[in-house]
Motif scaffolding. Sequence first.
Motif, PDB file in Angstrom:
ATOM      1  N   UNK A 205       0.940  -1.254   0.063  1.00 39.97           N
ATOM      2  CA  UNK A 205      -0.182   0.038   0.087  1.00 39.97           C
ATOM      3  C   UNK A 205       0.834   1.141   0.110  1.00 39.97           C
ATOM      4  N   UNK A 206       0.260   2.365  -0.186  1.00 37.92           N
ATOM      5  CA  UNK A 206       1.064   3.601  -0.607  1.00 37.92           C
ATOM      6  C   UNK A 206       1.707   4.009   0.786  1.00 37.92           C
ATOM      7  N   UNK A 207       1.065   3.795   1.953  1.00 38.86           N
ATOM      8  CA  UNK A 207       1.606   4.475   3.253  1.00 38.86           C
ATOM      9  C   UNK A 207       2.870   3.399   3.639  1.00 38.86           C
ATOM     10  N   UNK A 208       2.977   2.237   3.099  1.00 41.81           N
ATOM     11  CA  UNK A 208       4.044   1.442   3.463  1.00 41.81           C
ATOM     12  C   UNK A 208       5.344   1.836   2.553  1.00 41.81           C
ATOM     13  N   UNK A 209       4.922   2.487   1.469  1.00 37.62           N
ATOM     14  CA  UNK A 209       5.926   3.097   0.533  1.00 37.62           C
ATOM     15  C   UNK A 209       6.779   4.080   1.185  1.00 37.62           C
ATOM     16  N   UNK A 210       5.974   4.839   2.143  1.00 39.94           N
ATOM     17  CA  UNK A 210       6.610   6.285   2.612  1.00 39.94           C
ATOM     18  C   UNK A 210       8.085   6.086   3.270  1.00 39.94           C
ATOM     19  N   UNK A 211       8.137   5.138   4.265  1.00 33.41           N
ATOM     20  CA  UNK A 211       9.463   5.178   4.979  1.00 33.41           C
ATOM     21  C   UNK A 211      10.582   4.797   4.056  1.00 33.41           C
ATOM     22  N   UNK A 212      10.255   3.982   2.837  1.00 33.61           N
ATOM     23  CA  UNK A 212      11.165   3.262   1.675  1.00 33.61           C
ATOM     24  C   UNK A 212      11.735   4.448   1.046  1.00 33.61           C
ATOM     25  N   UNK A 213      10.742   5.125   0.344  1.00 34.95           N
ATOM     26  CA  UNK A 213      11.188   6.378  -0.754  1.00 34.95           C
ATOM     27  C   UNK A 213      11.303   7.534  -0.199  1.00 34.95           C
ATOM     28  N   UNK A 214      12.445   8.175   0.078  1.00 32.69           N
ATOM     29  CA  UNK A 214      12.605   9.382   0.616  1.00 32.69           C
ATOM     30  C   UNK A 214      11.772  10.505  -0.132  1.00 32.69           C
ATOM     31  N   UNK A 215      10.959  11.177   0.685  1.00 30.79           N
ATOM     32  CA  UNK A 215      10.402  12.552  -0.135  1.00 30.79           C
ATOM     33  C   UNK A 215       9.479  12.020  -1.385  1.00 30.79           C
ATOM     34  N   UNK A 216       8.605  10.886  -1.128  1.00 30.61           N
ATOM     35  CA  UNK A 216       7.907  10.478  -2.319  1.00 30.61           C
ATOM     36  C   UNK A 216       6.974  11.237  -2.715  1.00 30.61           C
ATOM     37  N   UNK A 217       6.419  12.107  -1.980  1.00 29.88           N
ATOM     38  CA  UNK A 217       5.354  13.291  -2.413  1.00 29.88           C
ATOM     39  C   UNK A 217       6.050  13.939  -3.469  1.00 29.88           C
ATOM     40  N   UNK A 218       7.274  14.615  -3.069  1.00 28.04           N
ATOM     41  CA  UNK A 218       7.744  15.451  -4.146  1.00 28.04           C
ATOM     42  C   UNK A 218       8.310  14.784  -5.364  1.00 28.04           C
ATOM     43  N   UNK A 219       9.061  13.734  -5.093  1.00 33.58           N
ATOM     44  CA  UNK A 219       9.521  12.996  -6.447  1.00 33.58           C
ATOM     45  C   UNK A 219       8.646  12.404  -7.333  1.00 33.58           C
ATOM     46  N   UNK A 220       7.498  11.791  -6.672  1.00 35.44           N
ATOM     47  CA  UNK A 220       6.498  10.902  -7.445  1.00 35.44           C
ATOM     48  C   UNK A 220       5.158  11.388  -7.618  1.00 35.44           C
ATOM     49  N   UNK A 221       4.780  12.097  -6.610  1.00 37.60           N
ATOM     50  CA  UNK A 221       3.369  12.444  -6.648  1.00 37.60           C
ATOM     51  C   UNK A 221       2.384  11.421  -6.932  1.00 37.60           C
ATOM     52  N   UNK A 222       1.651  11.523  -8.176  1.00 37.74           N
ATOM     53  CA  UNK A 222       0.772  10.435  -8.311  1.00 37.74           C
ATOM     54  C   UNK A 222       1.350   9.084  -8.567  1.00 37.74           C
ATOM     55  N   UNK A 223       2.523   9.311  -9.057  1.00 35.28           N
ATOM     56  CA  UNK A 223       3.369   7.842  -9.379  1.00 35.28           C
ATOM     57  C   UNK A 223       3.458   6.803  -8.297  1.00 35.28           C
ATOM     58  N   UNK A 224       3.036   7.308  -7.130  1.00 35.34           N
ATOM     59  CA  UNK A 224       3.190   6.303  -6.034  1.00 35.34           C
ATOM     60  C   UNK A 224       2.307   5.180  -6.125  1.00 35.34           C
ATOM     61  N   UNK A 225       1.101   5.515  -6.757  1.00 29.75           N
ATOM     62  CA  UNK A 225       0.171   4.332  -6.666  1.00 29.75           C
ATOM     63  C   UNK A 225       0.412   3.404  -7.896  1.00 29.75           C
ATOM     64  N   UNK A 226       1.024   3.973  -9.023  1.00 28.24           N
ATOM     65  CA  UNK A 226       1.389   3.165 -10.145  1.00 28.24           C
ATOM     66  C   UNK A 226       2.547   2.426  -9.647  1.00 28.24           C
ATOM     67  N   UNK A 227       3.583   2.789  -8.595  1.00 27.79           N
ATOM     68  CA  UNK A 227       4.607   2.123  -8.037  1.00 27.79           C
ATOM     69  C   UNK A 227       3.913   0.834  -7.474  1.00 27.79           C
ATOM     70  N   UNK A 228       2.850   1.010  -6.497  1.00 31.97           N
ATOM     71  CA  UNK A 228       2.156   0.116  -5.558  1.00 31.97           C
ATOM     72  C   UNK A 228       1.681  -0.831  -6.627  1.00 31.97           C
ATOM     73  N   UNK A 229       0.903  -0.607  -7.443  1.00 30.55           N
ATOM     74  CA  UNK A 229       0.464  -1.420  -8.680  1.00 30.55           C
ATOM     75  C   UNK A 229       1.603  -2.368  -9.243  1.00 30.55           C
ATOM     76  N   UNK A 230       2.589  -1.728  -9.734  1.00 26.69           N
ATOM     77  CA  UNK A 230       3.454  -2.451 -10.270  1.00 26.69           C
ATOM     78  C   UNK A 230       4.250  -3.663  -9.300  1.00 26.69           C
ATOM     79  N   UNK A 231       4.312  -3.303  -7.920  1.00 28.99           N
ATOM     80  CA  UNK A 231       4.982  -4.121  -6.886  1.00 28.99           C
ATOM     81  C   UNK A 231       3.846  -5.206  -6.792  1.00 28.99           C
ATOM     82  N   UNK A 232       2.703  -4.981  -6.659  1.00 30.13           N
ATOM     83  CA  UNK A 232       1.684  -5.976  -6.387  1.00 30.13           C
ATOM     84  C   UNK A 232       1.720  -7.042  -7.656  1.00 30.13           C
ATOM     85  N   UNK A 233       1.903  -6.547  -8.861  1.00 29.64           N
ATOM     86  CA  UNK A 233       1.769  -7.441  -9.975  1.00 29.64           C
ATOM     87  C   UNK A 233       2.950  -8.243  -9.949  1.00 29.64           C
ATOM     88  N   UNK A 234       4.209  -7.586  -9.905  1.00 25.22           N
ATOM     89  CA  UNK A 234       5.277  -8.196 -10.376  1.00 25.22           C
ATOM     90  C   UNK A 234       5.841  -9.247  -9.264  1.00 25.22           C
TER      91      UNK A 234
END
Lengths: 193, 155
Positions: B102-131
């Motif tokens: 989930x997005x909240x679990x990505x927060x401690x892993x990716x630093x400043x994930x709001x600034x760097x990725x914004x909406x892309x965070x959800x895509x990243x979660x989807x990709x993790x769940x799929x792959x």
Amino acid sequence: MFYLSKIEHTLRLPPHLLNLPINQAIKGELEGLFLDKVIADLGLCISIYDIHSIDGGFITPGDGASTYTVMFRMIMFRPFVGEVIAAKLKESDREGLKLSLGFFDDIHVPEHLLPMPKQFEPESGNSNQGRWIWEFNGDNYPIDAVDEIRFRVHHVTYPSLPVEQEKASKPFAPMIVTGSLDADGLGPISWWV
Amino acid sequence: MKTIPCNPAPKRDKKMQKVKANDGVLTNFEVLNFLRSRGAGKDLTRVIAPIAPSEFKVYDYLEQTAACSQTRGSIISFVGKSKQYKLAEAEILNLINIRPSSVVEIDPIVEECDKRMGEGVEELVEMVLQVLPTPPSQMQSDDQVEFNKDDVREG
């Protein structure tokens, strides 16, 4: 969490191992020497990964055993700063938490790295042991030993061997990992899932 | 008769040299695979396999993490697909080892994930769940949820 480290070591092969094939004998000696021991700045040795080269085999005068210079790689447990690891709670007291990974126990989370605002609830009968509780949006989230706790590595220290130890002091820990729970997504997994 | 005292053998074991401290990073899956290839999973008695007790403790720990159901192919394809998110190597390693769902679990892993990725965070979660394959602990909680829904329908 795990790195490969290349090490060169000169070791003496005791004569009672001469009937074994040399690779097996040297691997056995290395495992006895290094496994489950901490090397400063490299971490905790987990396994011998492979043996690169074995040199030497000379017998020194006065000795019955041969000496080999071995170059080999080992799997080391060395968490990097910023790594997120899931561990189990071992102890919880006024100074903070102690977490354990099964194969490695010295993980401390000092109380200033716990999520704020927090409260300490002492156990009845023992005022030093107790639970830590995180207060968020009016709800109380206790840190219990129910499920795994995710923490982020703050830093890793390798204290040097003490010259003398008092009898009542804690056993010496050659590698101490300090973790923090102070971010979204850290803490017991049940808080976030 | 005089016995000749013999000198103890000179200790030559003390020379250890670190040739290369960091010869490569290993994901949890690679360490688990290494232990499995030496027979850790197959021996129930834990006496026959040539594995030390301390190595068995590492094996027990890794079997509880997401690494126990991963495959080499899924990790390689994950690393390839994560290139577009411009993540640091440490962050990719963390993602593989923890497998956040989930997005909240990505927060401690990716630093400043709001600034760097914004909406892309959800895509990243989807990709993790799929792959990356689901770890068994998460599969159990999903199965329980489905079981409860079936009960409600039948009732």
